[in-house]
Design an enzyme around this catalytic site. Structure first.
Site, PDB file in Angstrom:
ATOM      1  N   LYS A   1     -12.619  -1.537   6.275  1.00  8.45           N
ATOM      2  CA  LYS A   1     -11.470  -2.466   6.545  1.00  8.45           C
ATOM      3  C   LYS A   1     -10.684  -1.673   7.728  1.00  8.45           C
ATOM      4  CE  LYS A   1      -8.455  -5.758   6.482  1.00  8.45           C
ATOM      5  NZ  LYS A   1      -7.070  -5.372   6.297  1.00  8.45           N
TER       6      LYS A   1
ATOM      7  N   ALA B   1       0.896  -1.186  -0.033  1.00  2.00           N
ATOM      8  CA  ALA B   1      -0.154   0.020  -0.065  1.00  2.00           C
ATOM      9  C   ALA B   1       0.799   1.298   0.059  1.00  2.00           C
ATOM     10  CB  ALA B   1      -0.891   0.081   1.457  1.00  2.00           C
TER      11      ALA B   1
ATOM     12  N   ARG C   1       0.409  -0.777  22.444  1.00  2.00           N
ATOM     13  CA  ARG C   1       1.313  -1.454  21.629  1.00  2.00           C
ATOM     14  C   ARG C   1       2.558  -0.544  21.865  1.00  2.00           C
ATOM     15  NH1 ARG C   1      -0.844  -4.614  16.617  1.00  2.00           N
ATOM     16  NH2 ARG C   1      -2.691  -5.551  17.339  1.00  2.00           N
TER      17      ARG C   1
ATOM     18  N   ASN D   1      -9.890  -3.229  11.452  1.00  2.00           N
ATOM     19  CA  ASN D   1      -8.338  -3.689  11.977  1.00  2.00           C
ATOM     20  C   ASN D   1      -8.280  -2.828  13.341  1.00  2.00           C
ATOM     21  OD1 ASN D   1      -8.108  -4.680   9.327  1.00  2.00           O
ATOM     22  ND2 ASN D   1      -6.077  -3.793   9.227  1.00  2.00           N
TER      23      ASN D   1
ATOM     24  N   GLU E   1      -9.892  -5.030  15.538  1.00  2.00           N
ATOM     25  CA  GLU E   1      -8.982  -5.996  15.845  1.00  2.00           C
ATOM     26  C   GLU E   1      -7.799  -5.628  16.902  1.00  2.00           C
ATOM     27  OE1 GLU E   1      -7.312  -7.769  12.153  1.00  2.00           O
ATOM     28  OE2 GLU E   1      -5.227  -7.712  13.131  1.00  2.00           O
TER      29      GLU E   1
HETATM   30  P1  NBP Z   1       3.659  -6.630   0.196  1.00  2.00           P
HETATM   31  O1  NBP Z   1       2.839  -5.643   1.040  1.00  2.00           O
HETATM   32  O2  NBP Z   1       4.729  -7.265   1.006  1.00  2.00           O
HETATM   33  O3  NBP Z   1       4.015  -6.409  -1.364  1.00  2.00           O
HETATM   34  C1  NBP Z   1       4.801  -6.919  -1.984  1.00  2.00           C
HETATM   35  C2  NBP Z   1       4.299  -6.758  -3.442  1.00  2.00           C
HETATM   36  O4  NBP Z   1       4.231  -5.330  -3.769  1.00  2.00           O
HETATM   37  C3  NBP Z   1       5.076  -7.503  -4.528  1.00  2.00           C
HETATM   38  O5  NBP Z   1       4.221  -8.014  -5.459  1.00  2.00           O
HETATM   39  C4  NBP Z   1       5.935  -6.380  -5.212  1.00  2.00           C
HETATM   40  O6  NBP Z   1       6.328  -6.812  -6.491  1.00  2.00           O
HETATM   41  C5  NBP Z   1       4.985  -5.219  -5.077  1.00  2.00           C
HETATM   42  N1  NBP Z   1       5.654  -3.938  -5.053  1.00  2.00           N
HETATM   43  C6  NBP Z   1       6.218  -3.270  -4.539  1.00  2.00           C
HETATM   44 BR1  NBP Z   1       6.716  -3.670  -2.883  1.00  2.00          BR
HETATM   45  N2  NBP Z   1       6.332  -2.139  -5.097  1.00  2.00           N
HETATM   46  C7  NBP Z   1       5.858  -2.033  -6.359  1.00  2.00           C
HETATM   47  C8  NBP Z   1       6.114  -1.099  -7.392  1.00  2.00           C
HETATM   48  N3  NBP Z   1       6.569   0.075  -7.198  1.00  2.00           N
HETATM   49  N4  NBP Z   1       5.548  -1.557  -8.344  1.00  2.00           N
HETATM   50  C9  NBP Z   1       4.881  -2.793  -8.524  1.00  2.00           C
HETATM   51  N5  NBP Z   1       4.927  -3.664  -7.759  1.00  2.00           N
HETATM   52  C10 NBP Z   1       5.401  -3.432  -6.486  1.00  2.00           C
HETATM   53  O7  NBP Z   1       2.708  -8.123  -0.287  1.00  2.00           O
HETATM   54  P2  NBP Z   1       1.369  -8.746   0.520  1.00  2.00           P
HETATM   55  O8  NBP Z   1       1.860  -9.068   1.917  1.00  2.00           O
HETATM   56  O9  NBP Z   1       1.008  -9.681  -0.111  1.00  2.00           O
HETATM   57  O10 NBP Z   1       0.357  -7.609   0.786  1.00  2.00           O
HETATM   58  C11 NBP Z   1      -0.360  -7.100  -0.710  1.00  2.00           C
HETATM   59  C12 NBP Z   1      -1.315  -6.203  -0.011  1.00  2.00           C
HETATM   60  O11 NBP Z   1      -2.378  -6.620   0.847  1.00  2.00           O
HETATM   61  C13 NBP Z   1      -0.827  -4.951   0.874  1.00  2.00           C
HETATM   62  O12 NBP Z   1      -1.148  -3.630   0.678  1.00  2.00           O
HETATM   63  C14 NBP Z   1      -1.200  -5.658   2.258  1.00  2.00           C
HETATM   64  O13 NBP Z   1      -1.211  -4.363   3.119  1.00  2.00           O
HETATM   65  C15 NBP Z   1      -2.458  -6.076   2.119  1.00  2.00           C
HETATM   66  N6  NBP Z   1      -2.829  -7.121   2.990  1.00  2.00           N
HETATM   67  C16 NBP Z   1      -1.817  -8.126   3.474  1.00  2.00           C
HETATM   68  C17 NBP Z   1      -2.280  -8.916   4.477  1.00  2.00           C
HETATM   69  C18 NBP Z   1      -1.470  -9.737   4.958  1.00  2.00           C
HETATM   70  O14 NBP Z   1      -1.877 -10.480   5.890  1.00  2.00           O
HETATM   71  N7  NBP Z   1      -0.252  -9.915   4.518  1.00  2.00           N
HETATM   72  C19 NBP Z   1      -3.820  -8.896   4.750  1.00  2.00           C
HETATM   73  C20 NBP Z   1      -4.602  -7.921   4.180  1.00  2.00           C
HETATM   74  C21 NBP Z   1      -4.147  -7.086   3.182  1.00  2.00           C
HETATM   75  P3  NBP Z   1       7.900  -7.517  -6.530  1.00  2.00           P
HETATM   76  O15 NBP Z   1       7.599  -8.915  -6.149  1.00  2.00           O
HETATM   77  O16 NBP Z   1       8.358  -6.943  -7.787  1.00  2.00           O
HETATM   78  O17 NBP Z   1       8.883  -6.837  -5.329  1.00  2.00           O
END
Ligand code: NBP
Length: 479
Positions: free
Chosen positions: A185, A78, A290, A189, A192
């Site tokens: 959402k 994000a 926290r 949180n 939560e």
């Molecule tokens: P991350 O939040 O760790 O983001 C990683 C992804 O973002 C990778 O695919 C990465 O590509 C891509 N990315 C980045 Br960093 N910078 C970029 C850019 N400039 N252009 C294009 N792609 C870019 O991934 P996540 O944990 O899967 O979460 C994804 C979203 O879902 C987030 O917004 C997160 O807040 C939300 N979310 C997460 C959870 C959870 O439990 N993790 C729960 C609910 C919502 P790359 O592979 O090329 O680096």
């Protein structure tokens, strides 16, 4: 490349990858894309047999692979990465196409993006997704915002991949226009955070005041999970508390550093509540708890401060105390949700979202972190009366708190006497007592404000604003 995919997912880290697999497992053809193409190929190589995936290396290939109107889900980090992805893809899209942002965006960013893309005829659907990695794969709770038009075609797809509540209802609803989904959402949180803090306080009390061991407390939580507190968070609490560290043989909870981290959505909930003038004191205390835990130097410097000598309860009193803690936890939980729903109601009014609070409670019953039997009660309360002023106005909740309050107070007396901090329980009780008070000391506050700043006050016995000439003869003038 054939124009075949019904939906596309770009951003294939844990969330995006699992969401793409979820769509594929449910029979949708899914175009997949990631900035670093290796992740795209790895997904198809590992999970290609789960459904129909179309791997795209470039943005152009990705867009070309989607059927029209295009449905493109962004699951990237994000903030700026989301804007970067929008900048990359939007010029390739056509009016009527949809960009679905499933990341944890701030709703104000979602409002900005929605407005900008609307000018190009593109539907921007800010969508809250809860349930973490596992939820994304097996069925999350989904909170989409955006236009009614986009939901007409997107809704059925989201319903298919979403979690289902115990009664089979899909855990997804169109929350409202533009940023409504991400707002809901955000508050999810925040709640939560509050839920977790209250559970942590219950644990702390059972440990410090009653002298139970982590394994015994795990059993208590398991019992609670059979009753009205039945929820995912209570269930995992029992798991964490019964876990023993393999390296030391000690309870896991004793070898983990006691500094809680946060990613920011709880803080946003409080910041926005301050802007909207909504007292979310329980959520705020959870965020502050926290941050306090992380101030190691401050805590180190304060270690020698005086406190009461702690004498754990005797065997005979322990079980009765645990029952009281359950009452306190339940009553405090009602207050947390009361505050969270108040914030959603206030946001809905401020931004004209017309959010259905009962529907929000219903979609949190499955898939998400705060899923709980309790949410059925909240839904029923709003179904019975959509304009309920507060959850505390619901007869059922009011009666439960009436039953719980003596124990709730007794637990806080014990906590105070034994020096166990209970910011969440205490804030919840203070909120409850303040709301039900006949008179609040705010009258004195108004007097002080008028004294030093001539800020004026209103009287209880007649209309108008007044000022007392404090520096003069103390007569009263109309202001
Ligand atoms: P991350 O939040 O760790 O983001 C990683 C992804 O973002 C990778 O695919 C990465 O590509 C891509 N990315 C980045 Br960093 N910078 C970029 C850019 N400039 N252009 C294009 N792609 C870019 O991934 P996540 O944990 O899967 O979460 C994804 C979203 O879902 C987030 O917004 C997160 O807040 C939300 N979310 C997460 C959870 C959870 O439990 N993790 C729960 C609910 C919502 P790359 O592979 O090329 O680096």
């Amino acid at each position: 490349m054939s124009t075949s995919a019904q939906i596309g997912v770009t951003g294939l880290a844990v969330m995006g990858r699992n969401l793409a697999r979820n769509f594929a497992r449910n029979g949708y053809s899914v175009a997949v894309h990631n900035r670093t193409a290796a992740k795209t190929h790895a997904l198809v190589a590992e999970f290609g047999d789960e459904g129909t995936f179309v791997a795209a290396e470039t943005a152009e290939e990705f867009v070309a692979a989607l059927e029209r109107p295009r449905r493109l889900v962004i699951m990237v980090k994000a903030g700026e990465p989301t804007d970067a992805v929008i900048r990359e893809f939007a010029p390739l899209l056509e009016p009527g196409d949809m960009i679905i942002d499933g990341g944890n965006a701030h709703f104000a960013d979602t409002r900005r993006r929605e407005k900008e893309l609307r000018e190009q005829g593109i539907h921007f659907v800010g969508t809250g997704v809860s349930g973490g990695e596992e939820g994304a794969l097996l069925g999350p709770s989904i909170m989409p915002g955006g236009s009614v038009e986009s939901y007409a075609t997107l809704g059925p797809m989201l319903e298919k991949i979403s979690a289902k509540a115990a009664d089979g209802t899909p855990c997804v609803t169109h929350c409202g226009p533009d940023g409504a989904g991400h707002f809901v959402k955000m508050v999810h949180n925040g709640i939560e955070y509050a839920d977790m803090q209250l559970i942590a306080e219950a644990y702390h009390l059972l440990r410090e005041v009653a002298g139970y061991s982590p394994a015994e407390i795990a059993d208590i939580f398991r019992t609670w999970n059979q009753g009205r507190l039945d929820s995912y968070l209570i269930e995992i609490t029992a798991e964490v508390l019964s876990h023993v560290d393999a390296a030391t043989g000690k309870p896991f909870v004793d070898i983990v550093q006691d500094q809680a981290e946060q990613k920011g959505t709880g803080r946003w909930t409080v910041q926005i509540a301050l802007d909207l003038g909504v007292p979310v004191s329980g959520i705020a205390e959870a965020v502050f708890a926290r941050s306090l835990s992380g101030h190691t130097e401050l805590r180190e410097a304060s270690r020698g401060l005086a406190g009461p000598s702690v004498t754990p309860l005797g065997e005979a009193e322990k079980a009765a105390f645990a029952d009281k803690v359950e009452q306190a936890l339940y009553a405090s939980k009602i207050v947390s949700y009361t505050q969270g729903f108040h914030e959603i109601q206030a946001g809905s009014e401020e931004y004209d979202w017309n959010i259905d609070l009962g529907a929000v409670a219903a979609i949190w019953r499955g898939g998400c972190i705060i899923r709980a039997a309790f949410l059925d009660r909240i839904r029923a309360a709003y179904d019975a009366r959509a304009d309920l002023p507060s959850l505390l106005s619901d007869k059922g909740f009011a009666e439960e708190i009436a039953t719980a309050q003596d124990d709730w107070r007794a637990v806080l007396v014990a906590a105070t006497q034994q020096g166990v901090p209970t910011p969440g329980f205490s804030a919840a009780l203070a909120y409850y007592d303040a709301l039900r008070a006949e008179r609040l000391p705010a009258a004195l506050t108004q007097g002080q404000r008028d004294f030093f700043g001539a800020h004026t006050y209103r009287r209880t016995d007649r209309a108008g604003s007044f000022h007392t000439l404090w520096g003069g003869d103390r007569s009263e003038v109309s202001a």
